[in-house]
Design an enzyme around this catalytic site. Structure first.
Site, PDB file in Angstrom:
ATOM      1  N   PHE A   1       0.843  -1.181   0.000  1.00  0.00           N
ATOM      2  CA  PHE A   1       0.000   0.000   0.000  1.00  0.00           C
ATOM      3  C   PHE A   1       0.886   1.241   0.000  1.00  0.00           C
ATOM      4  O   PHE A   1       1.752   1.401   0.866  1.00  0.00           O
ATOM      5  CB  PHE A   1      -0.939  -0.001   1.204  1.00  0.00           C
ATOM      6  CG  PHE A   1      -2.260  -0.673   0.921  1.00  0.00           C
ATOM      7  CD1 PHE A   1      -3.447   0.019   1.028  1.00  0.00           C
ATOM      8  CD2 PHE A   1      -2.297  -1.997   0.518  1.00  0.00           C
ATOM      9  CE1 PHE A   1      -4.658  -0.595   0.746  1.00  0.00           C
ATOM     10  CE2 PHE A   1      -3.494  -2.631   0.243  1.00  0.00           C
ATOM     11  CZ  PHE A   1      -4.691  -1.927   0.352  1.00  0.00           C
TER      12      PHE A   1
ATOM     13  N   CYS B   1      -5.796  15.119   0.834  1.00  0.00           N
ATOM     14  CA  CYS B   1      -7.080  14.794   0.217  1.00  0.00           C
ATOM     15  C   CYS B   1      -7.777  16.101  -0.139  1.00  0.00           C
ATOM     16  O   CYS B   1      -7.580  17.122   0.539  1.00  0.00           O
ATOM     17  CB  CYS B   1      -7.942  13.963   1.168  1.00  0.00           C
ATOM     18  SG  CYS B   1      -9.517  13.427   0.453  1.00  0.00           S
TER      19      CYS B   1
ATOM     20  N   CYS C   1     -16.201  15.014   3.081  1.00  0.00           N
ATOM     21  CA  CYS C   1     -16.294  13.630   3.548  1.00  0.00           C
ATOM     22  C   CYS C   1     -16.020  13.622   5.040  1.00  0.00           C
ATOM     23  O   CYS C   1     -14.903  13.912   5.467  1.00  0.00           O
ATOM     24  CB  CYS C   1     -15.288  12.742   2.813  1.00  0.00           C
ATOM     25  SG  CYS C   1     -15.268  11.035   3.384  1.00  0.00           S
TER      26      CYS C   1
ATOM     27  N   CYS D   1     -14.359   9.530   7.050  1.00  0.00           N
ATOM     28  CA  CYS D   1     -13.094   8.873   6.731  1.00  0.00           C
ATOM     29  C   CYS D   1     -12.454   8.308   7.999  1.00  0.00           C
ATOM     30  O   CYS D   1     -12.404   8.965   9.044  1.00  0.00           O
ATOM     31  CB  CYS D   1     -12.150   9.864   6.071  1.00  0.00           C
ATOM     32  SG  CYS D   1     -10.553   9.154   5.592  1.00  0.00           S
ATOM     33  N   ASP D   2     -11.949   7.071   7.907  1.00  0.00           N
ATOM     34  CA  ASP D   2     -11.325   6.407   9.065  1.00  0.00           C
ATOM     35  C   ASP D   2      -9.824   6.210   8.870  1.00  0.00           C
ATOM     36  O   ASP D   2      -9.217   5.377   9.536  1.00  0.00           O
ATOM     37  CB  ASP D   2     -12.003   5.066   9.335  1.00  0.00           C
ATOM     38  CG  ASP D   2     -11.923   4.108   8.159  1.00  0.00           C
ATOM     39  OD1 ASP D   2     -11.343   4.480   7.114  1.00  0.00           O
ATOM     40  OD2 ASP D   2     -12.448   2.982   8.279  1.00  0.00           O
ATOM     41  N   THR D   3      -9.230   6.979   7.955  1.00  0.00           N
ATOM     42  CA  THR D   3      -7.822   6.795   7.604  1.00  0.00           C
ATOM     43  C   THR D   3      -6.994   8.017   7.968  1.00  0.00           C
ATOM     44  O   THR D   3      -7.400   9.154   7.709  1.00  0.00           O
ATOM     45  CB  THR D   3      -7.684   6.528   6.093  1.00  0.00           C
ATOM     46  OG1 THR D   3      -8.455   5.392   5.742  1.00  0.00           O
ATOM     47  CG2 THR D   3      -6.233   6.293   5.716  1.00  0.00           C
TER      48      THR D   3
ATOM     49  N   GLU E   1      -7.100   3.563  -5.555  1.00  0.00           N
ATOM     50  CA  GLU E   1      -8.360   3.714  -4.842  1.00  0.00           C
ATOM     51  C   GLU E   1      -8.615   5.213  -4.716  1.00  0.00           C
ATOM     52  O   GLU E   1      -7.885   5.911  -4.019  1.00  0.00           O
ATOM     53  CB  GLU E   1      -8.283   3.058  -3.467  1.00  0.00           C
ATOM     54  CG  GLU E   1      -8.088   1.550  -3.529  1.00  0.00           C
ATOM     55  CD  GLU E   1      -8.089   0.890  -2.157  1.00  0.00           C
ATOM     56  OE1 GLU E   1      -7.945   1.619  -1.143  1.00  0.00           O
ATOM     57  OE2 GLU E   1      -8.224  -0.340  -2.094  1.00  0.00           O
TER      58      GLU E   1
ATOM     59  N   HIS F   1      -9.387  -6.697   6.589  1.00  0.00           N
ATOM     60  CA  HIS F   1      -8.107  -6.439   7.260  1.00  0.00           C
ATOM     61  C   HIS F   1      -8.322  -6.049   8.717  1.00  0.00           C
ATOM     62  O   HIS F   1      -7.511  -6.398   9.578  1.00  0.00           O
ATOM     63  CB  HIS F   1      -7.324  -5.350   6.517  1.00  0.00           C
ATOM     64  CG  HIS F   1      -8.078  -4.078   6.326  1.00  0.00           C
ATOM     65  ND1 HIS F   1      -9.198  -3.974   5.526  1.00  0.00           N
ATOM     66  CD2 HIS F   1      -7.879  -2.833   6.823  1.00  0.00           C
ATOM     67  CE1 HIS F   1      -9.638  -2.741   5.538  1.00  0.00           C
ATOM     68  NE2 HIS F   1      -8.868  -2.017   6.319  1.00  0.00           N
TER      69      HIS F   1
END
Length: 213
Positions: A25, A31, A46, A49-51, A119, A207
């Site tokens: 990755f 963003c 957004c 988002c969990d990142t 992605e 994951h």
């Protein structure tokens, strides 16, 4: 061009059609739909988002002077666990990878033997030559990328209902239950929708279920 990268790591793809496949990755920093700062979340395009994609301080991250430097770091992440690899996969993600991923880097990754997946939130036009395109639309944004390998819709989103996208030119359509305090309810709702609309398939974040990044 220099590239700002949050992190580079080896794992299994946890979502969508390529679930379970080994990959590196390549997470770009930044963003166009959220700054990544919690104080800005309430006003972001957004909000779920969990990142963590802010900065360049993650494992393997940093500022890379050119495409060759990025490829060297990606190759090192792959070769460490799998020196006997088949054709390796790199998943370019973020944040929003298409703010930085360009034709020069795609070409360099191909020259390094990598299959290149992206992605994206679909609000940016991708460079030519990508091997796999995953689009994850967000409510209230303009979708300029309306074709690819898979559309993976976080569900539910008010203003981004599945029927708005099912006529687009994707090979596969996935619903991915939104994580968070309502996760169990969202999983049940997504599963019910897929049962009632068989064109859609359920995508779980495997994951997280098995404790991988």
């Amino acid at each position: 061009m220099t590239y700002a990268v949050k992190e580079i790591y080896y794992t299994l793809q946890g979502e969508g059609a390529q679930t379970g496949r080994a990959a590196v990755f390549l997470r770009f920093s930044g963003c166009n739909l959220w700054s990544g700062r919690e104080e800005d979340r309430a006003t972001a395009a957004c909000r779920f988002c969990d990142t963590d994609f802010a900065g360049v301080d993650g494992p393997g991250g940093g500022r890379f002077a050119d495409a060759a430097a990025v490829v060297s770091a990606v190759a090192a992440a792959w070769e460490a666990p799998r020196p006997d690899r088949g054709r390796p996969l790199v998943v370019c993600t973020g944040g929003e990878p298409l703010l930085q991923l360009d034709a020069a880097l795609v070409a360099a990754l191909h020259a390094g033997g990598f299959e290149v997946a992206v992605e994206t939130n679909g609000t940016r036009t991708p460079p030519a030559g990508l091997d796999w395109i995953t689009v994850s639309p967000k409510a209230g944004t303009e979708l300029v990328l309306a074709s690819g390998d898979e559309l993976k819709l976080v569900f539910p989103q008010e203003g981004a209902e599945p029927e708005l996208y099912e006529g687009l030119a994707f090979r596969s359509f996935f619903l991915q239950p939104m994580d968070g305090p309502e996760r169990e309810r969202n999983v049940a709702a997504a599963a019910a929708y897929c049962l009632a609309h068989p064109r859609w398939r359920l995508s779980l974040q495997t994951h997280k279920l098995v404790g991988l990044r």
